[in-house]
Design a protein around this motif. Structure first.
Motif, PDB file in Angstrom:
ATOM      1  N   TYR A  73      51.511 -96.628  22.860  1.00 19.65           N
ATOM      2  CA  TYR A  73      52.682 -97.292  22.291  1.00 19.65           C
ATOM      3  C   TYR A  73      52.498 -98.804  22.214  1.00 19.65           C
ATOM      4  O   TYR A  73      53.112 -99.458  21.359  1.00 19.65           O
ATOM      5  CB  TYR A  73      53.940 -96.895  23.068  1.00 19.65           C
ATOM      6  CG  TYR A  73      54.343 -95.468  22.739  1.00 19.65           C
ATOM      7  CD1 TYR A  73      55.075 -95.191  21.596  1.00 19.65           C
ATOM      8  CD2 TYR A  73      53.930 -94.406  23.539  1.00 19.65           C
ATOM      9  CE1 TYR A  73      55.414 -93.884  21.255  1.00 19.65           C
ATOM     10  CE2 TYR A  73      54.260 -93.097  23.213  1.00 19.65           C
ATOM     11  CZ  TYR A  73      55.000 -92.844  22.065  1.00 19.65           C
ATOM     12  OH  TYR A  73      55.322 -91.556  21.722  1.00 19.65           O
ATOM     13  N   GLN A  90      50.978 -99.262  18.960  1.00 18.34           N
ATOM     14  CA  GLN A  90      51.995 -99.167  17.907  1.00 18.34           C
ATOM     15  C   GLN A  90      52.763-100.470  17.745  1.00 18.34           C
ATOM     16  O   GLN A  90      52.950-100.966  16.627  1.00 18.34           O
ATOM     17  CB  GLN A  90      52.960 -98.025  18.207  1.00 18.34           C
ATOM     18  CG  GLN A  90      52.421 -96.649  17.923  1.00 18.34           C
ATOM     19  CD  GLN A  90      53.504 -95.579  18.037  1.00 18.34           C
ATOM     20  OE1 GLN A  90      54.711 -95.876  18.043  1.00 18.34           O
ATOM     21  NE2 GLN A  90      53.087 -94.323  18.133  1.00 18.34           N
ATOM     22  N   VAL A  91      53.225-101.028  18.855  1.00 17.63           N
ATOM     23  CA  VAL A  91      54.043-102.237  18.761  1.00 17.63           C
ATOM     24  C   VAL A  91      53.202-103.425  18.291  1.00 17.63           C
ATOM     25  O   VAL A  91      53.709-104.304  17.574  1.00 17.63           O
ATOM     26  CB  VAL A  91      54.767-102.563  20.085  1.00 17.63           C
ATOM     27  CG1 VAL A  91      55.673-101.423  20.482  1.00 17.63           C
ATOM     28  CG2 VAL A  91      53.809-102.905  21.200  1.00 17.63           C
ATOM     29  N   CYS A  92      51.928-103.468  18.666  1.00 16.52           N
ATOM     30  CA  CYS A  92      51.068-104.559  18.199  1.00 16.52           C
ATOM     31  C   CYS A  92      50.880-104.495  16.694  1.00 16.52           C
ATOM     32  O   CYS A  92      50.870-105.531  16.009  1.00 16.52           O
ATOM     33  CB  CYS A  92      49.710-104.518  18.904  1.00 16.52           C
ATOM     34  SG  CYS A  92      49.740-105.152  20.594  1.00 16.52           S
ATOM     35  N   GLU A  93      50.759-103.278  16.164  1.00 15.75           N
ATOM     36  CA  GLU A  93      50.652-103.127  14.712  1.00 15.75           C
ATOM     37  C   GLU A  93      51.935-103.604  14.033  1.00 15.75           C
ATOM     38  O   GLU A  93      51.891-104.302  13.016  1.00 15.75           O
ATOM     39  CB  GLU A  93      50.378-101.666  14.358  1.00 15.75           C
ATOM     40  CG  GLU A  93      50.193-101.429  12.868  1.00 15.75           C
ATOM     41  CD  GLU A  93      49.848 -99.986  12.539  1.00 15.75           C
ATOM     42  OE1 GLU A  93      49.663 -99.696  11.331  1.00 15.75           O
ATOM     43  OE2 GLU A  93      49.768 -99.152  13.455  1.00 15.75           O
ATOM     44  N   GLU A  94      53.081-103.259  14.612  1.00 19.85           N
ATOM     45  CA  GLU A  94      54.364-103.683  14.047  1.00 19.85           C
ATOM     46  C   GLU A  94      54.556-105.189  14.146  1.00 19.85           C
ATOM     47  O   GLU A  94      55.227-105.795  13.302  1.00 19.85           O
ATOM     48  CB  GLU A  94      55.495-102.953  14.770  1.00 19.85           C
ATOM     49  CG  GLU A  94      55.506-101.445  14.508  1.00 19.85           C
ATOM     50  CD  GLU A  94      56.393-100.678  15.477  1.00 19.85           C
ATOM     51  OE1 GLU A  94      57.063-101.323  16.311  1.00 19.85           O
ATOM     52  OE2 GLU A  94      56.404 -99.432  15.414  1.00 19.85           O
ATOM     53  N   LEU A  95      53.967-105.816  15.178  1.00 16.58           N
ATOM     54  CA  LEU A  95      54.086-107.264  15.380  1.00 16.58           C
ATOM     55  C   LEU A  95      52.957-108.057  14.713  1.00 16.58           C
ATOM     56  O   LEU A  95      52.909-109.278  14.827  1.00 16.58           O
ATOM     57  CB  LEU A  95      54.092-107.572  16.887  1.00 16.58           C
ATOM     58  CG  LEU A  95      55.293-107.052  17.691  1.00 16.58           C
ATOM     59  CD1 LEU A  95      55.018-107.174  19.192  1.00 16.58           C
ATOM     60  CD2 LEU A  95      56.562-107.806  17.313  1.00 16.58           C
ATOM     61  N   ASN A  96      52.067-107.327  14.037  1.00 15.21           N
ATOM     62  CA  ASN A  96      50.894-107.955  13.398  1.00 15.21           C
ATOM     63  C   ASN A  96      50.009-108.694  14.409  1.00 15.21           C
ATOM     64  O   ASN A  96      49.481-109.772  14.131  1.00 15.21           O
ATOM     65  CB  ASN A  96      51.329-108.917  12.280  1.00 15.21           C
ATOM     66  CG  ASN A  96      51.966-108.196  11.110  1.00 15.21           C
ATOM     67  OD1 ASN A  96      51.460-107.176  10.650  1.00 15.21           O
ATOM     68  ND2 ASN A  96      53.082-108.718  10.628  1.00 15.21           N
ATOM     69  N   ALA A 128      58.843-105.453  23.009  1.00 10.16           N
ATOM     70  CA  ALA A 128      58.782-104.399  21.993  1.00 10.16           C
ATOM     71  C   ALA A 128      58.530-103.032  22.626  1.00 10.16           C
ATOM     72  O   ALA A 128      59.076-102.016  22.166  1.00 10.16           O
ATOM     73  CB  ALA A 128      57.694-104.718  20.982  1.00 10.16           C
ATOM     74  N   TYR A 129      57.736-102.996  23.676  1.00 16.86           N
ATOM     75  CA  TYR A 129      57.469-101.712  24.343  1.00 16.86           C
ATOM     76  C   TYR A 129      58.732-101.183  25.017  1.00 16.86           C
ATOM     77  O   TYR A 129      59.033 -99.973  24.946  1.00 16.86           O
ATOM     78  CB  TYR A 129      56.341-101.843  25.364  1.00 16.86           C
ATOM     79  CG  TYR A 129      56.152-100.567  26.146  1.00 16.86           C
ATOM     80  CD1 TYR A 129      55.558 -99.455  25.556  1.00 16.86           C
ATOM     81  CD2 TYR A 129      56.639-100.447  27.453  1.00 16.86           C
ATOM     82  CE1 TYR A 129      55.436 -98.261  26.250  1.00 16.86           C
ATOM     83  CE2 TYR A 129      56.510 -99.254  28.154  1.00 16.86           C
ATOM     84  CZ  TYR A 129      55.900 -98.168  27.549  1.00 16.86           C
ATOM     85  OH  TYR A 129      55.788 -96.986  28.230  1.00 16.86           O
ATOM     86  N   LYS A 141      60.775 -99.475  22.581  1.00 17.76           N
ATOM     87  CA  LYS A 141      60.253 -98.142  22.259  1.00 17.76           C
ATOM     88  C   LYS A 141      60.732 -97.116  23.288  1.00 17.76           C
ATOM     89  O   LYS A 141      61.121 -95.991  22.938  1.00 17.76           O
ATOM     90  CB  LYS A 141      58.728 -98.163  22.244  1.00 17.76           C
ATOM     91  CG  LYS A 141      58.088 -98.820  21.042  1.00 17.76           C
ATOM     92  CD  LYS A 141      58.120 -97.913  19.834  1.00 17.76           C
ATOM     93  CE  LYS A 141      57.380 -98.564  18.663  1.00 17.76           C
ATOM     94  NZ  LYS A 141      57.575 -97.789  17.405  1.00 17.76           N
TER      95      LYS A 141
END
Length: 277
Positions: free
Chosen positions: A201, A204-210, A263-264, A267
């Motif tokens: 996860y 996932q959050v790193c991808e969403e945060l670029n 962000a985690y 989630k």
């Protein structure tokens, strides 16, 4: 194996048993496959991911788990209800026991959740020379755990970063480790470590945060050039590291680590809320 179930009941292949009956633990001889799942407000967090990983561990060592996911999920739900516990860690354990065949146990274990000050001040960690024989399979090795626990106590540390024979740091003794250099996050390639659920996860959050994650091992000699580091795990979420041996890191003030942590947590909340409606 030492008995470790707490509270009043545990589950044995779907059958409720008192934890006072410790005989079943005493019969466990070979290292079992296991998972630890955090229960929050009566919800087993990211349960599907944990069950998938447990079956992957079993596949790696060619030991298929016979009990179905839906049955294991019911075991955990019954365990929560019968013990009246809504916030604690559940351990799943699968192994062969003489005269019983394959057994899947589900039970509550002593659980430690870092206090707020750990997140505000960061944790102290140490380097520990060790290389897992099979890093992708979650198998309980008691001698390793005991040796790490002794070293942590001696050094007043919270976690040990494992250093392989080439001097690289793929993971912690009970966690995945992430390092910050500039705007990027570095962590070990998936083939070198146990793939933590929290790790999944965080990706996932790193991808969403670029935020770019580079899957590359960090050498112990490069630790002095880091801008920060954190560990991740079932009970700790995203926990900043303030020191590795004598190396100090300002991880608690690092903007990227703060963003990932926030962000985690979101989630986690989304998952729990989706299962409590």
């Amino acid at each position: 194996m030492k008995p470790e179930a707490i509270r009043e009941y545990l589950m044995v292949n779907g059958r409720l048993e008192p934890t006072s009956n410790t005989e079943i633990f005493e019969k466990i001889e070979k290292p079992p496959i296991y998972e630890v799942i955090r229960v929050i407000d009566g919800v087993p967090l990211f349960l599907e991911d944990h069950l998938d990983r447990m079956r992957e561990s079993a596949r790696i060592i060619d030991y298929p788990i016979k009990r179905k996911d839906v049955q294991i999920e019911e075991d955990i739900k019954d365990l929560i209800i019968k013990n009246g516990v809504k916030n604690l860690n559940v351990k799943l354990l699968c192994t062969d026991i003489e005269n019983m065949g394959q057994v899947v146990l589900a039970y509550f274990i002593k659980s430690f959740y870092p206090p707020e000050e750990y997140y505000e001040e960061g944790i102290h960690t140490i380097l520990f020379n060790y290389e897992r024989e099979n890093p992708n399979a979650k198998i309980q090795m008691l001698s390793f755990r005991e040796e790490v626990a002794r070293k942590l106590e001696e050094n007043n540390a919270f976690e040990a970063l494992l250093v392989n024979k080439d001097g690289y740091i793929p993971e912690g003794s009970r966690s995945n480790i992430f390092f910050v250099k500039g705007e990027n996050i570095y962590t070990a390639p998936k083939g070198d470590v146990l793939l933590g659920i929290t790790r999944k996860y965080i990706f996932q959050v790193c991808e969403e945060l670029n935020i770019e994650i580079v899957e590359e091992n960090i050498h112990k000699d490069d630790l002095i050039r880091l801008d920060g580091a954190f560990m991740s795990g079932t009970s700790v979420n995203v926990l900043p590291i303030s020191s590795i041996d004598n190396i100090r890191l300002d991880s608690v003030s690092n903007k990227i680590i703060k963003e990932i942590s926030k962000a985690y947590i979101n989630k986690m909340r989304e998952y729990i809320e989706s299962r409590t409606l």
